[in-house]
Design a protein around this motif. Structure first.
Motif, PDB file in Angstrom:
ATOM      1  N   GLU B 179     -15.041 -11.219  17.470  1.00  0.00           N
ATOM      2  CA  GLU B 179     -14.815 -10.903  18.897  1.00  0.00           C
ATOM      3  C   GLU B 179     -13.820 -11.742  19.748  1.00  0.00           C
ATOM      4  N   ARG B 180     -13.999 -13.072  19.545  1.00  0.00           N
ATOM      5  CA  ARG B 180     -13.335 -13.833  20.619  1.00  0.00           C
ATOM      6  C   ARG B 180     -11.796 -13.805  20.058  1.00  0.00           C
ATOM      7  N   LEU B 181     -11.545 -13.761  18.740  1.00  0.00           N
ATOM      8  CA  LEU B 181     -10.066 -13.808  18.202  1.00  0.00           C
ATOM      9  C   LEU B 181      -9.613 -12.393  18.921  1.00  0.00           C
ATOM     10  N   PHE B 182     -10.287 -11.269  18.848  1.00  0.00           N
ATOM     11  CA  PHE B 182      -9.690 -10.286  19.214  1.00  0.00           C
ATOM     12  C   PHE B 182      -9.512 -10.295  20.849  1.00  0.00           C
ATOM     13  N   ALA B 183     -10.212 -10.918  21.570  1.00  0.00           N
ATOM     14  CA  ALA B 183     -10.339 -10.940  23.095  1.00  0.00           C
ATOM     15  C   ALA B 183      -8.868 -11.665  23.348  1.00  0.00           C
ATOM     16  N   VAL B 184      -8.447 -12.684  22.498  1.00  0.00           N
ATOM     17  CA  VAL B 184      -7.389 -13.628  22.703  1.00  0.00           C
ATOM     18  C   VAL B 184      -6.115 -12.631  22.201  1.00  0.00           C
ATOM     19  N   ALA B 185      -6.409 -11.944  21.115  1.00  0.00           N
ATOM     20  CA  ALA B 185      -5.162 -11.118  20.598  1.00  0.00           C
ATOM     21  C   ALA B 185      -4.889 -10.043  21.648  1.00  0.00           C
ATOM     22  N   ARG B 186      -5.975  -9.643  22.139  1.00  0.00           N
ATOM     23  CA  ARG B 186      -5.456  -8.470  23.173  1.00  0.00           C
ATOM     24  C   ARG B 186      -5.038  -9.050  24.433  1.00  0.00           C
ATOM     25  N   SER B 187      -5.186 -10.123  24.860  1.00  0.00           N
ATOM     26  CA  SER B 187      -4.615 -10.687  25.902  1.00  0.00           C
ATOM     27  C   SER B 187      -3.456 -11.212  25.813  1.00  0.00           C
ATOM     28  N   LEU B 188      -2.959 -11.750  24.556  1.00  0.00           N
ATOM     29  CA  LEU B 188      -1.514 -11.836  24.281  1.00  0.00           C
ATOM     30  C   LEU B 188      -0.806 -10.592  23.944  1.00  0.00           C
ATOM     31  N   ARG B 189      -1.469  -9.529  23.583  1.00  0.00           N
ATOM     32  CA  ARG B 189      -0.745  -8.291  23.328  1.00  0.00           C
ATOM     33  C   ARG B 189      -0.451  -7.710  24.837  1.00  0.00           C
ATOM     34  N   ASP B 190      -1.314  -7.855  25.525  1.00  0.00           N
ATOM     35  CA  ASP B 190      -1.109  -7.286  27.072  1.00  0.00           C
ATOM     36  C   ASP B 190      -0.118  -7.915  27.706  1.00  0.00           C
ATOM     37  N   ALA B 191       0.005  -9.500  27.255  1.00  0.00           N
ATOM     38  CA  ALA B 191       1.206 -10.074  27.894  1.00  0.00           C
ATOM     39  C   ALA B 191       2.382  -9.899  27.372  1.00  0.00           C
ATOM     40  N   GLY B 192       2.440  -9.139  26.314  1.00  0.00           N
ATOM     41  CA  GLY B 192       3.862  -8.592  25.797  1.00  0.00           C
ATOM     42  C   GLY B 192       4.097  -9.308  24.352  1.00  0.00           C
ATOM     43  N   THR B 193       3.143  -9.913  23.857  1.00  0.00           N
ATOM     44  CA  THR B 193       3.291 -10.249  22.529  1.00  0.00           C
ATOM     45  C   THR B 193       3.315  -9.035  21.279  1.00  0.00           C
ATOM     46  N   ALA B 194       4.107  -9.052  20.417  1.00  0.00           N
ATOM     47  CA  ALA B 194       3.970  -8.174  19.505  1.00  0.00           C
ATOM     48  C   ALA B 194       2.989  -8.573  18.610  1.00  0.00           C
ATOM     49  N   VAL B 195       2.046  -8.014  18.095  1.00  0.00           N
ATOM     50  CA  VAL B 195       0.786  -8.570  17.104  1.00  0.00           C
ATOM     51  C   VAL B 195       1.005  -7.660  15.728  1.00  0.00           C
ATOM     52  N   LEU B 196       1.331  -8.340  14.554  1.00  0.00           N
ATOM     53  CA  LEU B 196       1.101  -7.644  13.210  1.00  0.00           C
ATOM     54  C   LEU B 196      -0.313  -8.165  12.612  1.00  0.00           C
ATOM     55  N   PHE B 197      -1.009  -7.252  12.532  1.00  0.00           N
ATOM     56  CA  PHE B 197      -2.492  -7.425  12.065  1.00  0.00           C
ATOM     57  C   PHE B 197      -2.748  -6.825  10.691  1.00  0.00           C
ATOM     58  N   ILE B 198      -3.184  -7.717   9.541  1.00  0.00           N
ATOM     59  CA  ILE B 198      -3.364  -7.367   8.336  1.00  0.00           C
ATOM     60  C   ILE B 198      -4.870  -7.498   8.187  1.00  0.00           C
ATOM     61  N   SER B 199      -5.545  -6.412   7.707  1.00  0.00           N
ATOM     62  CA  SER B 199      -7.015  -6.595   7.315  1.00  0.00           C
ATOM     63  C   SER B 199      -7.381  -5.499   6.393  1.00  0.00           C
ATOM     64  N   HIS B 200      -8.498  -6.049   5.677  1.00  0.00           N
ATOM     65  CA  HIS B 200      -9.087  -5.021   4.867  1.00  0.00           C
ATOM     66  C   HIS B 200     -10.492  -4.440   5.567  1.00  0.00           C
ATOM     67  N   ARG B 201     -10.672  -4.733   6.656  1.00  0.00           N
ATOM     68  CA  ARG B 201     -11.813  -4.098   7.468  1.00  0.00           C
ATOM     69  C   ARG B 201     -11.334  -3.150   8.453  1.00  0.00           C
ATOM     70  N   PHE B 202     -11.519  -1.968   8.116  1.00  0.00           N
ATOM     71  CA  PHE B 202     -10.977  -0.894   9.035  1.00  0.00           C
ATOM     72  C   PHE B 202     -11.595  -0.880  10.524  1.00  0.00           C
ATOM     73  N   ASP B 203     -12.812  -1.070  10.653  1.00  0.00           N
ATOM     74  CA  ASP B 203     -13.478  -1.196  12.133  1.00  0.00           C
ATOM     75  C   ASP B 203     -12.614  -2.104  12.960  1.00  0.00           C
ATOM     76  N   GLU B 204     -11.942  -3.293  12.355  1.00  0.00           N
ATOM     77  CA  GLU B 204     -11.366  -4.058  12.998  1.00  0.00           C
ATOM     78  C   GLU B 204      -9.972  -3.518  13.263  1.00  0.00           C
ATOM     79  N   VAL B 205      -9.301  -2.937  12.229  1.00  0.00           N
ATOM     80  CA  VAL B 205      -7.930  -2.460  12.489  1.00  0.00           C
ATOM     81  C   VAL B 205      -8.020  -1.209  13.609  1.00  0.00           C
ATOM     82  N   PHE B 206      -9.150  -0.266  13.551  1.00  0.00           N
ATOM     83  CA  PHE B 206      -8.921   0.570  14.608  1.00  0.00           C
ATOM     84  C   PHE B 206      -9.560   0.001  16.022  1.00  0.00           C
ATOM     85  N   ALA B 207     -10.225  -1.264  15.862  1.00  0.00           N
ATOM     86  CA  ALA B 207     -10.648  -1.756  17.331  1.00  0.00           C
ATOM     87  C   ALA B 207      -9.538  -2.455  17.883  1.00  0.00           C
ATOM     88  N   LEU B 208      -8.591  -2.813  17.216  1.00  0.00           N
ATOM     89  CA  LEU B 208      -7.324  -3.740  17.830  1.00  0.00           C
ATOM     90  C   LEU B 208      -6.142  -3.023  17.878  1.00  0.00           C
TER      91      LEU B 208
END
Lengths: 344, 499
Positions: B179-208
């Protein structure tokens, strides 16, 4: 031992980390303690062991080994080893004599520079081969150990250069003292402080530790590993070259056998000094202390009435003890980190 | 569509005869989180390494801001503003946590000296931002995988990158940390960073993520807005077929007690752990990362010594800290970290498969190639290991196939008790289902299975009984019928009374 961690900043950090850091300090402290113990014991047996003359001899005797150990430590920290330093020393020492025979009036500082440069070139051969051929340093420097010595033999062709062939001022440097401290030891101290400073305080120095700790991760972190390792070998070679010139000044008589077999002594000093043979940890201060300790043992054993034939065995036992201490310490650190958990 | 920040077009990459990537395209936009999914061996990690500058593509172009980007090494990628969190942490064990974060770009003070105080301070700030309490001064050696991953994340964040690539960053993290990692990733994303996220967990994929790209066999399959996709649809595209039941647990009646653990204690790690696993039973050991699950399994197997308690197999006591005796008695452990603990990466597939029973295979103390080949072939076929040749080093295999080799290696010893630690960590959906089917089959054949797992669906889908650990203690023993996400999570976070 508690004096190591009384800085106020450290009281805020975790106990595990503090203990780990203390263990790093203990590595050098342990050798220093062993050295003190040895000197005290020997002095009790024979009070003359601590005479000014004998101390001077000890320092003088440690100088060349210590300079070589500093260079070797730089290489070992990157998870490599330089076996060719004995041969580089020999070649540089003989070159010193040969140059003085050809140009008797050459200024001494220039000779020091020439010897160091020659060593650096030979170190560059090592570093270049390792980087280009991607062959382990052990194999490459084993090869150049024989190659450089072969060149030395061919050049010397059985000749011997005597003290009479070299300027008196140069030979004087080998025994001169400043405020009772041998000049050669001052050279070693200067080298030690300079290299220690770079390793501790410069990015390039820290990168050497990173490379030795995990070569693959170093590559992924964008560290120019090839270049750094190359310069580590150049440093080791240059210091061996410098040691060669000092060897010539100290002993005066030179043939092609100078420094024969020194390399293993140097590796022993580095390992005893707490530099991990698989790289990544240790310091040049420890390596230099290791050199002093080995030299002191060789001087102390006859005083203690121990058969000189046991000297090598004593050095061997010391190496095993150093490694044993290392393992015991790292096991203790691991346990403390485990019990206190990662989070503070 | 605006110009993408980073674009790959027609990128191909081969290693020898194996084509890892074929004509792949990908567009990353500023302020967008983009998911990249695919089975193991689909080429995701190769793609990451191209972005990281580790590999150069054989064909195709990479453009940044519409300008061609040539990366000749990881340093170039970093200079271009691309930060990568790798799947496997790449830390320097001998150096401090703070140095690991800032290696190569340590803050400097006068005379270009490394400013240790500033470095420590900035590391502490990063950890505060991630909401974790890690000591910047401690050496990286001995950090748990989750903590190592957090250091990697701190490193990537500290780069202030324009493109942040995360290759399965959550594989070892617990729910709160994710959750904390995602919060940071979201704030980076909203600040204009392009995020490429690789995961086998689909709930995470759809959450982020807003966009999902699917890859299969080194090829691009599809790129769609996440809102238009369902999990089933993504899985279908990944494997190119329907995945039959992910958790094919067969019901079996538990038999005799096989493995009995009584009062097992290792000071400071776990305390008074008592449980029994019966023949034909799959018992899951659940809990947050760091709860002591792996440590318990290691102590049972004799890798670590225990300070108190005992381990019984079929009623007879196993000697403390003796792995060889445990193997002889019929115990097998498939460890958590297959690269470090499960396999000898440089050895061939067949050597690895035969390692635990090399003595049984030998004649007069010598191993013969033919015997080795036959033994290894049997198991490679039974587990459908996809390897070029059995004599290839196991390091050349994909993660899922490596895991199959670890399983083969231990199944070949015909164990009575099989302990599997995170059996499907970081392996693809298809292989996952195969591993699950295999475990189920083993239980049906009378093997007692103890499964340590951080994936709740796996725990709930596979286990006959769920044991939950919290901070070194067993807090719950929940039968299959009563086990659900809530009951397990409550026990794992220490909020439920011991059952």
């Amino acid at each position: 031992m508690t004096a190591v961690d009384t800085a106020p900043a450290e009281t805020a950090t975790g106990g595990g980390a503090r203990l780990a850091r203390r263990a790093f300090a203990v590595r050098e402290l342990g050798i220093a303690l062993a050295l003190v113990l040895l000197v005290v014991t020997t002095t009790v047996v024979n009070p003359r062991f601590l005479s000014a003359q004998n101390l001077k001899d000890l320092l003088l005797g440690s100088t060349i080994l210590a300079i070589l150990a500093v260079g070797q430590a730089v290489v070992v920290i990157t998870r490599n080893v330089d076996l060719s330093i004995g041969s580089i020393l020999g070649l540089s020492a003989f070159a010193t004599g040969a140059v003085f025979v050809a140009v008797p009036g050459l200024p001494i500082p220039l000779m020091l520079v020439i010897g160091t440069a020659l060593g650096a070139v030979l170190g560059a051969v090592n570093g270049g081969l390792i980087a280009a051929a991607r062959v382990p340093a052990l194999v490459v420097t084993l090869g150049t150990l024989y190659m450089f010595r072969g060149v030395d033999y061919m050049w010397a062709t059985g000749r011997q250069i005597n003290a009479a062939d070299m300027p008196a001022a140069f030979l004087g440097m080998g025994t001169a003292t400043v405020l009772g401290v041998p000049v050669l030891a001052l050279f070693a101290a200067a080298v030690l402080v300079a290299v220690g400073y770079v390793l501790r305080n410069h990015r390039s120095g820290r990168e050497l530790y990173a490379i030795g700790s995990d070569p693959a991760a170093a590559r992924l972190s964008g560290i120019p590993s090839g270049r750094r390792v190359f310069y580590a070998f150049v440093t080791s070679g240059a210091l061996a070259g410098l040691a060669g010139v000092l060897h010539a000044a100290r002993f005066g008589t030179l043939d092609a056998n100078a420094g024969l077999g020194t390399e293993l002594n140097v590796v022993a000093a580095v390992v005893v000094g707490g530099v991990a043979i698989f790289g990544g940890s240790g310091s040049v201060y420890g390596a230099a202390l290791g050199a002093v300790l080995l030299t002191t043992i060789r001087a102390a054993l006859p005083v203690l009435g121990i058969n000189p034939f046991w000297q090598d065995a004593a050095v061997g036992a010391l190496i095993l003890a150093a490694i044993g201490l290392d393992r015991a310490l790292s096991a203790r650190v691991a346990r403390s980190l485990r019990e206190r958990k990662a989070h503070v | 569509m605006p110009t993408p920040l980073l674009a790959l077009d027609g990128v191909s990459k081969s290693f020898g005869a194996v084509a890892a990537l074929r004509d792949v395209r990908l567009e990353l936009h500023a302020g967008e989180a983009h998911a990249l999914v695919g089975e193991n061996g689909a080429g995701k990690s190769t793609l990451v390494k191209i972005l990281a500058g580790v590999h150069a593509p054989d064909a195709g172009t990479v453009t940044l801001d519409g300008r061609p980007l040539l990366l000749s090494g990881p340093a170039d990628a970093r200079a271009a503003g691309i930060a990568v969190i790798y799947q496997e942490p790449t830390l320097f064990a001998d150096l401090s946590v703070a140095e690991n974060i800032f290696m190569g770009r340590q803050p400097l003070r006068s005379l270009r000296r490394v400013d240790y105080a500033a470095m420590r301070e900035r590391a502490a700030e990063l950890f505060a931002r991630l909401g974790v309490r890690l000591d910047p001064d401690r050496p990286a050696r001995g950090l748990s995988i989750a903590d190592q991953q957090l250091v990697e994340i701190a490193k990537a964040i500290s780069l202030d990158a324009r493109v942040l690539v995360m290759d399965e960053p959550t594989a070892a993290l617990s729910g709160i940390e994710v959750e904390r990692l995602f919060a940071v990733a979201r704030s980076l994303r909203d600040a204009g960073t392009a995020v490429l996220f690789i995961s086998h967990r689909f709930d995470e994929v759809f959450a982020l993520c807003q966009t999902v790209t699917v890859m299969r066999d080194g090829r691009w399959v599809s790129t769609d807005p996440a809102g238009t996709l369902t999990v089933d649809e993504v899985v279908r595209r990944m494997v190119g077929r329907e995945v039959s039941a992910m958790y094919p647990k067969q019901d079996t009646a538990p038999g005799e007690p096989r493995l009995q653990v009584r009062g097992l204690t290792r000071h400071g790690v776990f305390d008074d752990v008592t449980f029994t696993v019966h023949a034909g039973e799959i018992v899951a050991l659940a809990g947050l990362v760091g709860a002591g699950r792996s440590e318990v399994s290691r102590a049972i197997f004799g890798v670590d010594r225990h300070d108190a308690g005992e381990v019984l197999l079929d009623g007879s006591r196993l000697p403390n800290g003796d792995t060889a005796a445990a193997i002889r008695a019929g115990l097998a452990l498939v460890p958590e970290d297959r690269r470090q603990q499960g396999l000898v990466m440089e050895l061939s597939v067949e050597r690895n498969t035969n390692l635990p029973r090399r003595w049984r295979l030998s004649r007069g103390g010598l191993l013969f190639g033919g015997d080795e080949r036959r033994a290894a072939t049997t198991w490679a076929q039974r587990l459908q290991v996809k390897a070029g040749r059995l004599t290839d080093p196991v390091s050349t295999l994909s993660g899922g196939n490596q895991q199959k080799v670890v399983l083969a290696k231990w199944l070949a010893t015909a164990p009575k008790v099989l302990i599997v630690d995170e059996p499907t960590r970081g392996i693809d959906v298809g292989t996952k289902a195969e591993v699950h089917r295999l475990l189920s089959q083993l239980a049906a054949d009378g093997v007692a299975v103890l499964m340590v797992s951080s994936e709740l669906p796996e725990v709930l889908g596979m286990a006959d009984r769920v044991l939950v650990m919290h901070e070194g203690r067993l807090t719950a023993d929940i039968p299959r019928a009563r086990a659900d996400e809530q009951s397990v999570m409550l026990a794992a976070t220490g909020q439920a009374a011991a059952a």
